[in-house]
Design an enzyme around this catalytic site. Structure first.
Site, PDB file in Angstrom:
ATOM      1  N   HIS A  17      37.524  43.870  40.784  1.00 17.06           N
ATOM      2  CA  HIS A  17      38.965  43.614  40.798  1.00 17.06           C
ATOM      3  C   HIS A  17      39.624  44.361  41.957  1.00 17.06           C
ATOM      4  O   HIS A  17      40.453  43.804  42.682  1.00 17.06           O
ATOM      5  CB  HIS A  17      39.627  44.086  39.492  1.00 17.06           C
ATOM      6  N   LYS A  41      40.485  36.253  24.288  1.00 15.46           N
ATOM      7  CA  LYS A  41      39.554  37.378  24.297  1.00 15.46           C
ATOM      8  C   LYS A  41      39.826  38.244  23.077  1.00 15.46           C
ATOM      9  O   LYS A  41      40.970  38.381  22.643  1.00 15.46           O
ATOM     10  CB  LYS A  41      39.727  38.208  25.578  1.00 15.46           C
ATOM     11  N   ARG A  94      33.674  34.912  40.735  1.00 14.00           N
ATOM     12  CA  ARG A  94      32.319  35.453  40.790  1.00 14.00           C
ATOM     13  C   ARG A  94      31.277  34.359  40.896  1.00 14.00           C
ATOM     14  O   ARG A  94      30.197  34.576  41.424  1.00 14.00           O
ATOM     15  CB  ARG A  94      32.031  36.290  39.540  1.00 14.00           C
ATOM     16  N   SER A 131      34.311  42.896  33.111  1.00  8.84           N
ATOM     17  CA  SER A 131      34.845  43.899  32.191  1.00  8.84           C
ATOM     18  C   SER A 131      34.103  43.874  30.864  1.00  8.84           C
ATOM     19  O   SER A 131      33.820  44.925  30.281  1.00  8.84           O
ATOM     20  CB  SER A 131      36.337  43.648  31.955  1.00  8.84           C
TER      21      SER A 131
END
Length: 162
Positions: A17, A41, A94, A131
């Site tokens: 990040h 999430k 990514r 993360s």
């Protein structure tokens, strides 16, 4: 003047990040790192306010080329961009899976508010870092220092009980 926003849950903010923030700061006049909640999430390691504090700490030593601030938001991103006169959303990718997830949102954000999205391909050093994976490593007592800015690594280790 180009004002941009880099939104994310940042639970925690990783070196990947931070790399996107540093690179994007070279292409805009002002950048907001926007800590958000993601209803898709599970509950996070840190509450939104703590994630905001940690992001500010991490940015203190970053190589920033424009003013960068940290804020938080719980509503629609396009409402934040409209309310704050922001014309660009910054996203890191990514893999092609990230692109498949982000592309429809970029299209809808543009349709809803006219805001464009700029995609930054993640540096290969961080392509496998997320993360979620960092939190899992920490929960099992693993060392996460190589994936996180130092103040965040310490906070994650403490929160995970390692």
């Amino acid at each position: 003047m180009v004002k941009a926003v880099f939104p994310g849950s940042f639970d925690p903010l990783t070196l990947g990040h931070l790399d996107v923030v540093e690179r994007a700061s070279a292409h805009v006049d002002e950048l907001v790192v926007l800590v958000t909640g993601n209803p898709n999430k599970p509950s996070g390691l840190f509450p939104v306010e703590r994630r905001e504090e940690l992001a500010k700490e991490a940015l203190r030593t970053a190589d920033l080329r424009c003013p960068v601030t940290v804020d938080h938001w719980g509503g629609l991103l396009v409402d934040y961009t409209s309310a704050n006169d922001i014309g660009l959303i910054v996203k890191g990718l990514r893999s092609s899976l990230d692109y498949e997830y982000e592309w429809p949102m970029a299209q809808l954000n543009r349709r809803l508010s006219g805001v464009d999205t700029a995609f930054y391909v993640t540096d290969e050093r961080y392509a496998k870092v997320s993360s979620s994976l960092v939190k899992e490593i920490a929960r099992f007592g693993g060392d996460v220092a190589e994936f996180l800015p130092a103040p965040i690594a310490a906070a994650v280790a403490e929160a995970a009980g390692s």
